[in-house]
Enzyme design. Structure first.
Site, PDB file in Angstrom:
ATOM      1  N   THR A   8       0.865  -1.166   0.000  1.00 42.31           N
ATOM      2  CA  THR A   8       0.000   0.000   0.000  1.00 42.31           C
ATOM      3  C   THR A   8       0.907   1.223   0.000  1.00 42.31           C
ATOM      4  OG1 THR A   8      -0.171   0.045   2.411  1.00 42.31           O
ATOM      5  CG2 THR A   8      -1.917  -1.109   1.211  1.00 42.31           C
ATOM      6  N   SER A   9       0.374   2.344  -0.442  1.00 45.93           N
ATOM      7  CA  SER A   9       1.181   3.554  -0.567  1.00 45.93           C
ATOM      8  C   SER A   9       1.444   4.243   0.763  1.00 45.93           C
ATOM      9  CB  SER A   9       0.503   4.549  -1.504  1.00 45.93           C
ATOM     10  OG  SER A   9       0.387   3.967  -2.777  1.00 45.93           O
ATOM     11  N   THR A  10       0.516   4.091   1.700  1.00 47.75           N
ATOM     12  CA  THR A  10       0.686   4.767   2.989  1.00 47.75           C
ATOM     13  C   THR A  10       0.367   3.820   4.132  1.00 47.75           C
ATOM     14  OG1 THR A  10      -1.609   5.529   3.146  1.00 47.75           O
ATOM     15  CG2 THR A  10      -0.058   6.968   1.985  1.00 47.75           C
ATOM     16  N   GLN A  13      -3.388   2.917   5.062  1.00 51.30           N
ATOM     17  CA  GLN A  13      -4.186   2.002   4.254  1.00 51.30           C
ATOM     18  C   GLN A  13      -4.135   0.576   4.819  1.00 51.30           C
ATOM     19  OE1 GLN A  13      -2.187   2.926   0.525  1.00 51.30           O
ATOM     20  NE2 GLN A  13      -3.973   4.065  -0.165  1.00 51.30           N
TER      21      GLN A  13
END
Length: 185
Positions: A8-10, A13
């Site tokens: 996930t990007s962050t 999430q």
């Protein structure tokens, strides 16, 4: 061996990461690499998964955008896997590079995904330009400038630049910039 990769990007999430992990477990992945970093950052766990993979293994990702940031990136990953004779499976597409059709579809869908992203970024740039022209968009207000007096006062009291940054919750580079500007005036 079936190797899973989730990203996930962050760190916010969590639900997205958990859903990917469940899907990879359902796909019978025996080893799963996971990380929470932007696709433009160094993806250490992806690199570790690619390094770990051996001939006959299969690398599994839930979605194409969780694995690659562009068609060029996807092609690099596929070439790395091909050299090692490792297959690639993308779950939500039902795609497997161990088949000729799977290879073709993966390349086509990767190109479409990159095209969509480029169109979205172009629209975003156009929207920002339109808002700027209308005087409605001025960008983010620099936070460190508001703290200028505090930075200068702390530095004058002999507080280390790194400590000033931590104390005021700003970047160390901002502290250096403020102090450099202050010396000029």
């Amino acid at each position: 061996m079936i190797i899973g990769y989730a990203r996930t990007s962050t760190t916010e999430q969590i639900a997205g990461l958990e859903a990917q992990l469940k899907a990879l477990e359902a796909a019978q992945c025996q080893k799963i690499y996971q990380e929470q970093v932007s696709s433009v950052a160094v993806r250490a766990q992806l690199e570790a998964a690619l390094e770990f993979a051996r001939e006959g293994d299969i690398l599994v990702a839930t979605k194409l955008d969780r694995l690659a940031r562009s068609v060029a990136d996807l092609m690099t990953i596929i070439q790395t896997l091909k050299k090692k004779q490792v297959g690639l499976r993308i779950l939500n597409l039902g795609m497997d590079t161990q088949t000729p059709t799977g290879k073709l579809m993966l390349t086509v869908l990767g190109a479409v995904a990159q095209f969509e992203r480029e169109i979205m970024l172009e629209r975003q740039r156009e929207g920002v330009a339109k808002a700027k022209a209308a005087g409605k968009y001025k960008g983010r207000k620099p936070l460190a400038i508001e703290l200028r007096q505090e930075v200068v006062a702390l530095a004058a009291n002999g507080v280390a630049k790194a400590q000033i940054a931590r104390q005021l919750n700003i970047g160390e580079a901002s502290v250096y910039r403020i102090l450099a500007t202050d010396k000029k005036t």
